[in-house]
Design an enzyme around this catalytic site. Structure first.
Site, PDB file in Angstrom:
ATOM      1  N   HIS A   1      -6.009   5.209  -3.864  1.00 38.24           N
ATOM      2  CA  HIS A   1      -4.738   5.224  -3.125  1.00 38.24           C
ATOM      3  C   HIS A   1      -3.799   4.158  -3.680  1.00 38.24           C
ATOM      4  CE1 HIS A   1      -1.952   4.219   0.112  1.00 38.24           C
ATOM      5  NE2 HIS A   1      -2.117   5.463   0.524  1.00 38.24           N
TER       6      HIS A   1
ATOM      7  N   ASP B   1      -0.232  11.712   5.276  1.00 36.14           N
ATOM      8  CA  ASP B   1       0.104  10.301   5.069  1.00 36.14           C
ATOM      9  C   ASP B   1       0.628   9.655   6.355  1.00 36.14           C
ATOM     10  OD1 ASP B   1       0.154   7.960   3.669  1.00 36.14           O
ATOM     11  OD2 ASP B   1       1.551   8.638   2.141  1.00 36.14           O
TER      12      ASP B   1
HETATM   13  C1  1DF Z   1       3.964   3.514   2.405  1.00 39.40           C
HETATM   14  C2  1DF Z   1       3.596   4.764   1.947  1.00 39.40           C
HETATM   15  C3  1DF Z   1       2.967   2.575   2.690  1.00 39.40           C
HETATM   16  C4  1DF Z   1       2.263   5.062   1.737  1.00 39.40           C
HETATM   17  C5  1DF Z   1       1.637   2.909   2.507  1.00 39.40           C
HETATM   18  O1  1DF Z   1       0.633   2.011   2.731  1.00 39.40           O
HETATM   19  C6  1DF Z   1       1.254   4.182   2.091  1.00 39.40           C
HETATM   20  C7  1DF Z   1       5.359   3.184   2.586  1.00 39.40           C
HETATM   21  C8  1DF Z   1       0.968   0.663   2.971  1.00 39.40           C
HETATM   22  O2  1DF Z   1       6.174   4.107   2.732  1.00 39.40           O
HETATM   23  O3  1DF Z   1       5.691   1.985   2.583  1.00 39.40           O
HETATM   24  O4  1DF Z   1      -0.027   4.513   2.081  1.00 39.40           O
HETATM   25  N1  1DF Z   1       1.972   6.270   1.095  1.00 39.40           N
HETATM   26  O5  1DF Z   1       0.811   6.569   0.756  1.00 39.40           O
HETATM   27  O6  1DF Z   1       2.928   7.022   0.727  1.00 39.40           O
HETATM   28 MN    MN Z   2      -0.846   6.672   1.832  1.00 33.63          MN
END
Ligand code: 1DF
Ligand code: MN
Length: 350
Positions: A186, A312
């Site tokens: 991830h 997500d």
């Molecule tokens: C964000 C997006 C943050 C995802 C995430 O973990 C995350 C974000 C802190 O938008 O700041 O897992 N993502 O997977 O798109």
């Molecule tokens: Mn994510």
């Protein structure tokens, strides 16, 4: 605004990249960002912003991450999600120092298993581990899977700028392969030595920097020969494979050309083409990419048995996206694989 709830479908919807955080980790992050104890501009920028509570988005995310009960289940119901496969939000323990990371990973996995035991038909989860101590991580994979019933491993990309392409981390791969559980790679914000031109223009996060960094991490794992050493290992990439499916032609051509040129000691011959590893050792989720053309392209190129649904949550909670994916112009069989059976097979969910 009225929000529509997706109707009941001929498949269960299993969302596979869904985030959570114990309150204790939020407190740790609050302390770490306040004192800037780690020289990681991406982490400090992202988490001090979300933790400041200055935006509705930030407040929604912190609430959504920490609630494992009524609100989470209500949001799942409202979006037609039957089951969430949960992972400790990024960067999880990987931003901590070694001792705290090892200890908090175990605590977090216990906390996760406890929440799952209260909602066994709605929640499943992946084990968090501390790559800072690869042998402890391998033991925690074993414990998480065999004692806690967790279904795989979450790795939130780099650990203080280090990548799993380094053989010192390979006990983690060995444990996952031996237990036949997948590793979800991830995103995390790019490390200090990569982030500056992204951060100064706001491109460091989920908009682009996450994908660049994590796509590169997956490529480093491939080109280091991890899958020649662990041919049965399965990894998962979100965000439509961090765009790697679209790169496959160029990756194959330029990998072969670069190997032949003998320019880099670090780019040696592999048993298969880079694209073969993507097709045989990876599963891909559409987290953050509720986009029919991208889903179809990836199903066609990587295989309909390897592309899975992810929302997500809570970063991209939008029931309208579920409705759009329900309506994709693909066969009923392909849709069931996408939403349900690829996940039940890979994670051995019952
Ligand atoms: C964000 C997006 C943050 C995802 C995430 O973990 C995350 C974000 C802190 O938008 O700041 O897992 N993502 O997977 O798109
Ligand atoms: Mn994510």
């Amino acid at each position: 605004m009225t929000q529509q709830t997706p109707s009941k479908a001929a498949y269960r919807r299993i969302a596979t990249e869904e985030a959570f955080a114990p309150r204790e980790m939020i407190d740790i992050y609050r302390r770490m960002t306040a004192d800037k104890v780690i020289d990681d501009p991406g982490f400090n920028s992202m988490w001090s912003f979300y933790l400041s509570g200055s935006s509705a988005r930030g407040r929604f995310i912190i609430d959504g991450l920490t609630d494992m009960e009524h609100q989470r289940i209500a949001h799942m119901d409202a979006a037609g999600i039957d089951m969430q496969v949960l992972s400790l939000t990024s960067p999880g323990v990987q931003i901590m120092d070694r001792a705290e990371a090892v200890s908090f990973a175990g605590q977090s996995n216990d906390w996760l298993a406890d929440a799952i035991s209260r909602h066994p038909t709605r929640l499943a989860g992946l084990a968090a581990v501390a790559p800072q101590d690869p042998q402890a991580a391998a033991r925690e994979i074993q414990r998480g899977v065999t004692e806690l019933g967790l279904k795989g491993v979450i790795i939130n990309s780099h650990t203080h700028g280090e990548y799993l392409s380094d053989p010192k981390f390979w006990d983690i791969f060995e444990a996952a392969q031996a237990l036949d559980v997948p590793i979800y790679l991830h995103p995390m914000t790019p490390p200090k030595n990569m982030i500056e031109p992204l951060l100064e223009c706001g491109l460091d996060g989920a908009i682009f920097g996450f994908g660049m960094e994590t796509g590169m991490h997956a490529l480093r794992i491939i080109t280091a020969g991890v899958f020649d050493r662990f041919p049965k290992l399965q990894m998962i990439l979100g965000h439509m494979g961090e765009a790697l499916p679209f790169w496959m032609f160029r990756l194959d051509y330029m990998h072969a050309a670069t190997v032949r040129s003998e320019r880099y000691d670090s780019m040696r011959p592999l048993q298969r083409k880079p694209s073969d590893y993507l097709k045989q050792n990876f599963h891909i989720t559409n987290s953050g990419m509720a986009w029919e053309p991208a889903v179809k392209f990836t199903q066609e190129q990587i295989g309909v048995d390897r592309v899975m649904y992810a929302m997500d949550y809570p970063y991209q909670y939008d029931p309208a996206e579920v409705i759009a994916l329900d309506a994709m112009d693909i066969s009923d069989e392909a849709k069931k694989k996408f939403f349900e059976t690829n996940a039940t097979r890979l994670f051995k969910l019952d």
